[in-house]
Design a protein around this motif. Sequence first.
Motif, mmCIF file in Angstrom:
data_model
loop_
_atom_site.group_PDB
_atom_site.id
_atom_site.type_symbol
_atom_site.label_atom_id
_atom_site.label_comp_id
_atom_site.label_asym_id
_atom_site.label_seq_id
_atom_site.Cartn_x
_atom_site.Cartn_y
_atom_site.Cartn_z
ATOM 1 N N ASN A 52 -3.022 10.474 5.555
ATOM 2 C CA ASN A 52 -2.079 9.348 5.558
ATOM 3 C C ASN A 52 -2.141 8.580 6.878
ATOM 4 O OD1 ASN A 52 0.006 7.566 5.316
ATOM 5 N ND2 ASN A 52 1.479 9.068 4.545
ATOM 6 N N GLN A 110 12.521 7.001 0.687
ATOM 7 C CA GLN A 110 11.188 6.853 1.273
ATOM 8 C C GLN A 110 11.268 6.176 2.641
ATOM 9 O OE1 GLN A 110 8.537 8.297 -0.537
ATOM 10 N NE2 GLN A 110 7.617 8.166 1.489
ATOM 11 N N ALA A 163 2.557 1.813 -3.349
ATOM 12 C CA ALA A 163 1.636 2.424 -4.318
ATOM 13 C C ALA A 163 1.443 3.909 -4.009
ATOM 14 C CB ALA A 163 0.293 1.691 -4.273
ATOM 15 N N ARG A 164 1.284 4.232 -2.743
ATOM 16 C CA ARG A 164 1.042 5.614 -2.321
ATOM 17 C C ARG A 164 2.214 6.526 -2.688
ATOM 18 N NH1 ARG A 164 -1.587 8.482 2.059
ATOM 19 N NH2 ARG A 164 -2.881 6.667 2.426
ATOM 20 N N TYR A 165 3.425 6.027 -2.510
ATOM 21 C CA TYR A 165 4.604 6.889 -2.699
ATOM 22 C C TYR A 165 5.269 6.680 -4.065
ATOM 23 C CZ TYR A 165 4.043 7.142 2.385
ATOM 24 O OH TYR A 165 3.531 7.309 3.649
ATOM 25 N N SER A 166 4.526 6.125 -5.036
ATOM 26 C CA SER A 166 5.188 5.741 -6.294
ATOM 27 C C SER A 166 5.878 6.914 -6.987
ATOM 28 C CB SER A 166 4.192 5.070 -7.235
ATOM 29 O OG SER A 166 3.279 6.027 -7.713
ATOM 30 N N HIS A 224 -0.687 6.046 7.715
ATOM 31 C CA HIS A 224 0.581 5.412 8.093
ATOM 32 C C HIS A 224 1.429 6.286 9.007
ATOM 33 C CE1 HIS A 224 -0.254 2.337 5.116
ATOM 34 N NE2 HIS A 224 -0.470 3.279 4.226
ATOM 35 N N GLY A 281 4.957 11.207 3.664
ATOM 36 C CA GLY A 281 5.300 9.928 4.286
ATOM 37 C C GLY A 281 6.244 10.006 5.467
ATOM 38 N N ASP A 283 0.836 -1.208 0.000
ATOM 39 C CA ASP A 283 0.000 0.000 0.000
ATOM 40 C C ASP A 283 0.868 1.255 0.000
ATOM 41 O OD1 ASP A 283 -2.281 -1.419 0.034
ATOM 42 O OD2 ASP A 283 -2.800 -1.019 2.156
ATOM 43 N N GLU A 284 1.883 1.224 0.824
ATOM 44 C CA GLU A 284 2.765 2.392 0.908
ATOM 45 C C GLU A 284 3.553 2.578 -0.385
ATOM 46 O OE1 GLU A 284 4.318 3.060 5.308
ATOM 47 O OE2 GLU A 284 4.266 0.923 4.815
ATOM 48 N N ALA A 334 1.555 13.784 3.898
ATOM 49 C CA ALA A 334 1.386 13.213 2.560
ATOM 50 C C ALA A 334 2.702 12.635 2.042
ATOM 51 C CB ALA A 334 0.862 14.288 1.603
#
Length: 485
Positions: free
Chosen positions: A199, A127, A111-114, A201, A155, A108-109, A153
Motif C-alpha cells: 500500500n 476509512q 477502489a482499494r478499500y471498497s 498510501h 489503510g 484510487d483509495e 493493507a
Amino acid sequence: MALRVLLPTALRHLVGNQEEVQLAGKTVAEVMSDLVSKFPELKRHLFTAEGKLRNFVNVYVNDEDVRYLQDDQTPVKENDVVSIVPSIAGGNIAAIEETFAGVELSNDEIARYSRHLIMPEVGMEGQKKLKAAKVLLIGTGGLGAPLGLYLAAAGIGRIGLVDFDVVDFSNLQRQVIHSTKDVGRPKLLSAKEKILAINPHVQVDTYETMLRSGNAMDIIKNYDIVIDGTDNFPTRYLVNDACVLLDKPNVYGSIFRFEGQASVFYAREGPCYRCLYPEPPPPGLVPSCAEGGVLGILPGTIGLVQATEAVKLILGRGRTLVGRLMLYDALEMKFRELKLRKNPKCPLCGENPSIKALIDYEQFCGITPPAAVAAVSKEEAVEMTPEELKARIDGGTEPIIVDVREPHEFDICRIPNSILIPLGQVPSRMNELDKNAEIVVHCKMGGRSAKAVDQMRKAGFKNVINLTGGINRWAEKVDPKMPKY
Ligand code: ZN
C-alpha cells in the motif's frame, strides 16, 4: 429554562475552552440542537452527515446514560446536568476523532478499500479514521510481521516501526514480512519495502534503535496506538509504562511454543500490564522463543488479533479486549478469556501511583548489566570461548563437555564427545560427574548453561566453566559446517 452541559476535554477548544456551557431546552434533543447552533464547529464532531449522534458519543443526564432514549425525547428540567462523554473505544483516540473529518480519499483509495466502504461499520467515515490514524509497532518480528502487512493493507495512514535487528534465516519460519533475499538486511528496511509494496498510501516512519527509557516517550508520543510486538520483559514494562504516562492504548500480544495471549491495556479505561503482572519473573524462569521455540503460525494468529483490536479502537466499533485477557492454545485449538481488573494499588495506574517517570527496566527485570558479569569472570574464570575449547581439544587437554540442551536439540547438532544432561536433570544427575574435573558446560546460546554452571558451583564443583555463546557460536567460529538453529 437553563441547564448545564459538561463537555469533554477533547471538545473544549471548540467552545472557547469552557468546561461547561449554559443551554436551554425541554428534551435532550433540544439541548443538543441548542448546543450546535451556539457552537456550530461542534456539529461535525458530535453528529454524522445524516444528523445522527456519532457512535463514540454518549450523553448522560445527571449521570444516567440516555444515549438510546435520546430519540424518545428524554425530558430535562432546570438545573439538570447534561454530560457529553466520549465512549470507551472511539472517544479515547481524540486525535483521530478531531482530524479524520479533514481527510480525503482519492478515487484510487476508494477502489482499494471498497470492501470496507460497503460495510456500514466502516464506511467512508471509518476509512478516513483509519487513514488519520498513527500506529506504532514495537518490533518487526513474529508479531510485527502480520501486523505490518495487514494494517498497511487496511489503510492505516501512518505506521511507525521500531527495530534494530537484522533478518536471520531462523526468522523466516514466522516473520512473513521478510523474504529469503532479505537475510542479512535490517528488518526495518525489509518491512518498510513490503508495506509500501502492499500500500503506497501508507506513510512509514522507521526508528532503527532499541526502545529505551531515554527515547520511548519521544517516539511514542507521536502515535495514537502502540502495539507491543516485543519478546522481552524489560521492553514490555517500558512500553506499558510509557503508554500509561502518555495516556495511549497499548495493544498487547505474547507468544510461546503453542500458546498466545492478547489484551488491550489502557489505563484510563481498564488495567495496565502492571495491574496484571506487578513484577517480572526472575530472569531465566520464563524461556524466550529463542530458547523454547515457537510454532511459526502462532504469531500470525496473535498478531492478527492485535491488528483487529487496533482497527476496532480506531473505528470506535465493537468491544475491545480492555479488561480481558485472551488466551489461545493452538494444540487444543481453544480460546479462553479471563476478566482483568484494574488494581487500585497499581504503582503506575492506581490511586496513589509511585511511578511517575520511566525507570531502568533492565535493572527492574533483574538483568545483570554486562559490567557485573565481566567482574565475576575476571575473578574466577567462568567462561571459555569456542575457539579456546577447540584449541584445548586439538592440544589433547580436552575438558569434560556437558551439553544441557534438550534431546531434540542434541539431534540437530552436537559438539563431539559431549555428554547430554538437559538443564532440568542437572540437579539429579550432576553426581555422575567428577567434582574436581574441569568441566565445560554449553547450551544453544549460553543462557541455560550459565544456570547449570551456577547450580554446579553451589553444589561444590570447583572447575566448571560456561561456553560463551553456546553451540551457535561454536558453529560460527569453529565448525562452519555445523547447522545453526
Ligand atoms: Zn496498572
